[in-house]
Write a protein that holds these residues in place. Sequence first.
Motif, PDB file in Angstrom:
ATOM      1  N   VAL A   1      27.808  24.500 -17.130  1.00 14.93           N
ATOM      2  CA  VAL A   1      26.959  23.976 -16.376  1.00 14.93           C
ATOM      3  C   VAL A   1      26.507  22.314 -16.636  1.00 14.93           C
ATOM      4  O   VAL A   1      25.473  23.262 -16.754  1.00 14.93           O
ATOM      5  CB  VAL A   1      27.311  23.823 -14.480  1.00 14.93           C
ATOM      6  N   ASN A   2      25.984  21.352 -16.611  1.00 16.71           N
ATOM      7  CA  ASN A   2      25.777  20.798 -16.535  1.00 16.71           C
ATOM      8  C   ASN A   2      25.375  19.781 -15.882  1.00 16.71           C
ATOM      9  O   ASN A   2      25.885  19.071 -15.249  1.00 16.71           O
ATOM     10  CB  ASN A   2      25.726  19.525 -17.413  1.00 16.71           C
ATOM     11  N   PRO A   3      24.157  19.486 -15.427  1.00 19.65           N
ATOM     12  CA  PRO A   3      23.544  18.921 -13.414  1.00 19.65           C
ATOM     13  C   PRO A   3      24.127  17.713 -13.510  1.00 19.65           C
ATOM     14  O   PRO A   3      24.205  16.867 -12.799  1.00 19.65           O
ATOM     15  CB  PRO A   3      22.425  19.479 -13.092  1.00 19.65           C
ATOM     16  N   GLY A   4      24.305  16.963 -14.585  1.00 18.03           N
ATOM     17  CA  GLY A   4      24.229  15.447 -14.584  1.00 18.03           C
ATOM     18  C   GLY A   4      25.596  14.970 -14.625  1.00 18.03           C
ATOM     19  O   GLY A   4      25.752  13.702 -14.575  1.00 18.03           O
ATOM     20  N   LYS A   5      26.346  15.965 -15.076  1.00 19.66           N
ATOM     21  CA  LYS A   5      27.830  15.924 -15.168  1.00 19.66           C
ATOM     22  C   LYS A   5      28.236  16.064 -13.697  1.00 19.66           C
ATOM     23  O   LYS A   5      30.139  15.966 -13.297  1.00 19.66           O
ATOM     24  CB  LYS A   5      28.306  16.884 -16.015  1.00 19.66           C
ATOM     25  N   THR A   6      27.948  16.720 -13.313  1.00 20.59           N
ATOM     26  CA  THR A   6      28.908  18.135 -11.069  1.00 20.59           C
ATOM     27  C   THR A   6      29.028  16.958 -10.587  1.00 20.59           C
ATOM     28  O   THR A   6      27.819  15.798 -10.600  1.00 20.59           O
ATOM     29  CB  THR A   6      28.091  19.026 -11.369  1.00 20.59           C
ATOM     30  N   GLN A   7      30.078  16.759  -9.725  1.00 18.78           N
ATOM     31  CA  GLN A   7      29.941  15.575  -9.355  1.00 18.78           C
ATOM     32  C   GLN A   7      30.420  16.950  -7.909  1.00 18.78           C
ATOM     33  O   GLN A   7      30.745  18.031  -7.499  1.00 18.78           O
ATOM     34  CB  GLN A   7      31.527  14.809  -9.208  1.00 18.78           C
ATOM     35  N   TYR A   8      29.943  16.043  -6.573  1.00 19.55           N
ATOM     36  CA  TYR A   8      30.274  16.411  -5.529  1.00 19.55           C
ATOM     37  C   TYR A   8      30.916  15.747  -4.714  1.00 19.55           C
ATOM     38  O   TYR A   8      30.363  14.602  -4.350  1.00 19.55           O
ATOM     39  CB  TYR A   8      28.259  16.942  -4.947  1.00 19.55           C
ATOM     40  N   LEU A   9      31.747  16.554  -3.799  1.00 17.11           N
ATOM     41  CA  LEU A   9      32.384  15.805  -3.228  1.00 17.11           C
ATOM     42  C   LEU A   9      31.911  15.678  -1.332  1.00 17.11           C
ATOM     43  O   LEU A   9      31.216  17.169  -0.719  1.00 17.11           O
ATOM     44  CB  LEU A   9      34.030  16.355  -2.818  1.00 17.11           C
ATOM     45  N   SER A  10      31.377  14.389  -0.700  1.00 13.43           N
ATOM     46  CA  SER A  10      31.096  14.286   0.881  1.00 13.43           C
ATOM     47  C   SER A  10      32.077  14.175   1.215  1.00 13.43           C
ATOM     48  O   SER A  10      33.369  13.550   1.087  1.00 13.43           O
ATOM     49  CB  SER A  10      29.845  13.614   0.349  1.00 13.43           C
ATOM     50  N   GLY A  11      32.502  14.568   3.029  1.00 13.59           N
ATOM     51  CA  GLY A  11      33.258  14.051   3.802  1.00 13.59           C
ATOM     52  C   GLY A  11      34.558  14.894   4.528  1.00 13.59           C
ATOM     53  O   GLY A  11      35.525  14.162   5.224  1.00 13.59           O
ATOM     54  N   ILE A  12      34.257  15.813   3.355  1.00 15.02           N
ATOM     55  CA  ILE A  12      35.137  16.543   3.847  1.00 15.02           C
ATOM     56  C   ILE A  12      34.794  18.047   4.721  1.00 15.02           C
ATOM     57  O   ILE A  12      34.105  18.726   4.477  1.00 15.02           O
ATOM     58  CB  ILE A  12      35.962  17.140   2.073  1.00 15.02           C
ATOM     59  N   VAL A  13      35.683  18.191   6.107  1.00 12.82           N
ATOM     60  CA  VAL A  13      35.464  18.627   7.210  1.00 12.82           C
ATOM     61  C   VAL A  13      36.715  20.095   6.553  1.00 12.82           C
ATOM     62  O   VAL A  13      37.355  19.608   7.474  1.00 12.82           O
ATOM     63  CB  VAL A  13      35.244  18.637   7.915  1.00 12.82           C
ATOM     64  N   LEU A  14      36.056  20.910   6.188  1.00 13.23           N
ATOM     65  CA  LEU A  14      37.006  22.291   6.563  1.00 13.23           C
ATOM     66  C   LEU A  14      37.603  22.485   8.256  1.00 13.23           C
ATOM     67  O   LEU A  14      36.426  23.733   8.904  1.00 13.23           O
ATOM     68  CB  LEU A  14      37.024  23.445   5.457  1.00 13.23           C
ATOM     69  N   PRO A  15      38.799  22.793   8.433  1.00 16.19           N
ATOM     70  CA  PRO A  15      38.468  23.502   9.914  1.00 16.19           C
ATOM     71  C   PRO A  15      38.531  25.084  10.215  1.00 16.19           C
ATOM     72  O   PRO A  15      38.648  25.382   9.159  1.00 16.19           O
ATOM     73  CB  PRO A  15      39.630  23.274  10.421  1.00 16.19           C
ATOM     74  N   PRO A  16      37.771  25.786  10.945  1.00 10.80           N
ATOM     75  CA  PRO A  16      37.176  26.436  10.999  1.00 10.80           C
ATOM     76  C   PRO A  16      38.731  27.773  11.615  1.00 10.80           C
ATOM     77  O   PRO A  16      39.817  27.576  11.219  1.00 10.80           O
ATOM     78  CB  PRO A  16      36.253  27.148  12.324  1.00 10.80           C
ATOM     79  N   PRO A  17      38.155  28.745  10.961  1.00 14.70           N
ATOM     80  CA  PRO A  17      39.531  29.792  10.564  1.00 14.70           C
ATOM     81  C   PRO A  17      40.223  30.516  12.170  1.00 14.70           C
ATOM     82  O   PRO A  17      39.115  29.903  13.117  1.00 14.70           O
ATOM     83  CB  PRO A  17      39.680  30.700  10.061  1.00 14.70           C
ATOM     84  N   ALA A  18      41.304  30.552  12.374  1.00 14.22           N
ATOM     85  CA  ALA A  18      41.944  30.583  13.998  1.00 14.22           C
ATOM     86  C   ALA A  18      40.754  31.276  14.270  1.00 14.22           C
ATOM     87  O   ALA A  18      40.861  31.576  15.462  1.00 14.22           O
ATOM     88  CB  ALA A  18      42.899  31.083  13.371  1.00 14.22           C
ATOM     89  N   GLU A  19      40.031  32.745  13.428  1.00 12.21           N
ATOM     90  CA  GLU A  19      39.467  34.166  14.517  1.00 12.21           C
ATOM     91  C   GLU A  19      37.965  32.966  15.051  1.00 12.21           C
ATOM     92  O   GLU A  19      37.789  33.673  15.395  1.00 12.21           O
ATOM     93  CB  GLU A  19      39.433  35.056  13.359  1.00 12.21           C
TER      94      GLU A  19
END
Length: 105
Positions: free
Chosen positions: A76-94
Motif C-alpha cells: 500500500v502506497n499512501p500517495g496512491k490511496t483514494q478515500y471516498l467521502s460522503g457515503i453513509v451506511l445505514p445502521p443494521p436492523a438490530e
Amino acid sequence: MNRLTFFLLAALILCALSLVSAQHQARTLFVALERAQAEEKQLDIDWSRLQYQQSALGKSARIADAARAQLKMAPVNPGKTQYLSGIVLPPPAEAASASAAEARR
C-alpha cells in the motif's frame, strides 16, 4: 475302561487342536497389531510434517512474496490511496432497534 480311555484321548486331541488354533490366532493378531503400530508411526510422522508445512506456508513473509511474485501485487502506497467521502451506511436492523429502545427510555 476302554470307553474312558477313548473319551480321554478324544478330549486330549480336542484340547491340543484348540491350543494350536488359539496360538495361531494370537500370532495373527500380534502381526496385525504390529502393522497398525507401524501405520500409526507413519501417520504421526506425516501429521508432524503437515503441521510444519502449514506453519511455513502461513508466515506473512511468504504470503507477501507470493503476492508480489504470482499476483503482481504491491504494498500500500499512501500517495496512491483514494478515500471516498460522503457515503453513509445505514445502521443494521438490530442496532437501529436497540438505539430506538434506548431513545424511548
